[in-house]
Design a protein around this motif. Structure first.
Motif, short mmCIF file in Angstrom:
data_model
loop_
_atom_site.label_atom_id
_atom_site.label_comp_id
_atom_site.label_asym_id
_atom_site.label_seq_id
_atom_site.Cartn_x
_atom_site.Cartn_y
_atom_site.Cartn_z
N LEU A 13 0.70 -1.35 -0.03
CA LEU A 13 0.03 0.09 -0.17
C LEU A 13 0.73 1.38 -0.27
N GLY A 14 1.71 0.98 0.40
CA GLY A 14 3.48 2.32 -0.07
C GLY A 14 3.49 2.95 1.48
N LEU A 15 2.91 2.37 1.97
CA LEU A 15 3.40 2.53 3.50
C LEU A 15 4.03 2.20 4.74
N ARG A 16 4.33 3.33 5.35
CA ARG A 16 5.47 2.65 6.36
C ARG A 16 4.91 1.77 7.69
N GLU A 17 5.88 0.81 8.07
CA GLU A 17 5.15 -0.03 8.59
C GLU A 17 4.85 0.49 9.79
N GLY A 18 5.06 1.26 10.65
CA GLY A 18 5.06 1.71 11.75
C GLY A 18 3.05 3.10 12.01
N THR A 19 2.71 2.72 10.54
CA THR A 19 1.34 3.62 9.86
C THR A 19 0.42 2.63 9.69
N VAL A 20 0.95 1.79 9.20
CA VAL A 20 0.53 0.29 9.42
C VAL A 20 -0.08 -0.44 10.37
N LYS A 21 1.05 -0.20 11.71
CA LYS A 21 0.52 -0.91 12.93
C LYS A 21 -1.14 -0.13 13.80
N ALA A 22 -0.61 1.29 12.97
CA ALA A 22 -1.46 2.39 13.57
C ALA A 22 -2.80 2.06 13.00
N TYR A 23 -2.89 1.96 11.62
CA TYR A 23 -4.19 1.52 11.28
C TYR A 23 -4.63 0.26 11.48
N VAL A 24 -3.97 -0.91 12.11
CA VAL A 24 -5.02 -1.96 12.45
C VAL A 24 -4.91 -1.58 14.17
N ARG A 25 -4.36 -1.14 15.29
CA ARG A 25 -4.39 -1.26 15.77
C ARG A 25 -5.65 0.01 15.61
N ALA A 26 -6.38 0.70 15.36
CA ALA A 26 -7.28 1.94 14.87
C ALA A 26 -8.52 0.37 14.49
N ALA A 27 -8.57 -0.08 13.93
CA ALA A 27 -9.31 -0.76 12.74
C ALA A 27 -10.22 -1.60 14.25
N MET A 28 -9.14 -2.65 15.32
CA MET A 28 -9.21 -3.40 16.11
C MET A 28 -10.23 -2.66 17.71
N SER A 29 -9.27 -1.21 17.63
CA SER A 29 -10.06 -0.15 18.44
C SER A 29 -12.21 -0.34 18.08
N LYS A 30 -12.15 -0.02 17.35
CA LYS A 30 -13.18 0.18 16.72
C LYS A 30 -14.48 -0.70 16.64
N LEU A 31 -13.65 -2.11 15.82
CA LEU A 31 -14.21 -3.61 15.63
C LEU A 31 -14.07 -3.98 17.28
#
Length: 285
Positions: A248-266
């Motif tokens: 996706l052209g993202l930094r690994e840390g940015t990916v982790k942040a998106y995953v954490r945000a999705a986990m929180s919302k779900l």
């Protein structure tokens, strides 16, 4: 799913749980594994100072973990070396890492032990009740995921050949959806992005198996951002954070942040649980 793929997926589930256990408790060392061929093989370790825990295999009737699995409840000792309440079959591993306090939490599915998670410290830790509750939540989350996988496996075993073919087609649809999300992430033209979004909705409708809620039942709406859906779609295919970032052209840390945000919302404690809930809500195929 092949046996190798299933084992790998189970190992990923344990790895997520071990990391979550470290995050939710005060213990610096966490590790665990699932029962296979009658013995628990520790497949994930976090926070260790040595390699003493490598290769640890625990029988359900031996050691602190064995006692936890036999009694189907957490067991803890604040002085592992001198504890008279457990067998000391695994001293070379536990004491080799220098652990003094050890908490063992069984993973219980339908009244049977399926594995064990451990949290340890190099010094004495009191007030076990403070850490036991969140540790049990992690173990229960793993148990829920295993229960779901068991049911899926049972249905596949009893399903006719055509149903198995449909399952294979479903995986192909999921791969297509993830690829479409990846392409859409690079598109800047609004009209083209809308067309891609319409295709995504069509793919979701093909795989939509959400049960209809009774009219009187309020349904909570969960909204994920475009990027959160992107990373979950890739995670659903087993991609690592590094692989998702490269895709996706993202930094690994940015990916982790998106995953954490999705986990929180779900309201999910692991990425696997987040994917499962996103599918149940129709956010992923």
């Amino acid at each position: 799913m092949s046996a190798a793929q299933e084992t790998g997926s189970d190992n990923d589930l344990v790895a997520d749980a071990v990391r979550e256990l470290a995050r939710k408790t005060r213990f610096p060392v966490t590790f665990g594994g699932l029962i296979e061929d009658g013995v628990v093989s520790v497949t994930s370790i976090v926070g260790n100072r040595t390699h003493a825990l490598d290769g640890l295999k625990v029988h359900p009737d031996r050691g602190l973990g064995g006692r936890a699995m036999m009694e189907l409840r957490p067991r803890m000792t604040s002085d592992y070396r001198t504890s008279p309440h457990i067998t000391h079959d695994y001293d070379v591993f536990v004491l080799g890492e220098g652990l003094r306090t050890l908490l063992a939490i069984p993973i219980v599915v339908d009244g049977r032990p399926r594995g064990v998670l451990y949290a340890g410290a190099w010094e004495a830790v009191g007030n076990a009740g403070i850490t036991t509750a969140p540790a049990m939540e992690v173990a229960q989350s793993v148990a829920t995921e295993l229960r779901i996988r068991d049911e899926v496996a049972r249905r596949l075993r009893t399903a006719p050949e055509q149903a198995i073919l449909q399952a294979t087609q479903r995986e192909q649809l999921r791969e297509t959806y993830a690829e479409l999300r990846t392409i859409a992430s690079t598109v800047t033209d609004d009209s083209l992005r809308q067309r891609l979004s319409a295709l995504e909705e069509r793919l979701l409708s093909i795989t939509d198996e959400r049960p209809a809620a009774p009219p009187t039942t309020p349904v909570a709406v969960t909204h994920l951002s475009r990027r959160e859906v992107d990373v979950l779609a890739c995670a659903a295919l087993g991609s690592t954070n590094a692989e998702i970032g490269a895709e996706l052209g993202l930094r690994e840390g940015t990916v982790k942040a998106y995953v954490r945000a999705a986990m929180s919302k779900l309201d999910a404690s692991t990425r696997h649980a987040a994917v499962a809930r996103a599918r149940r809500l129709g956010l992923l195929p």
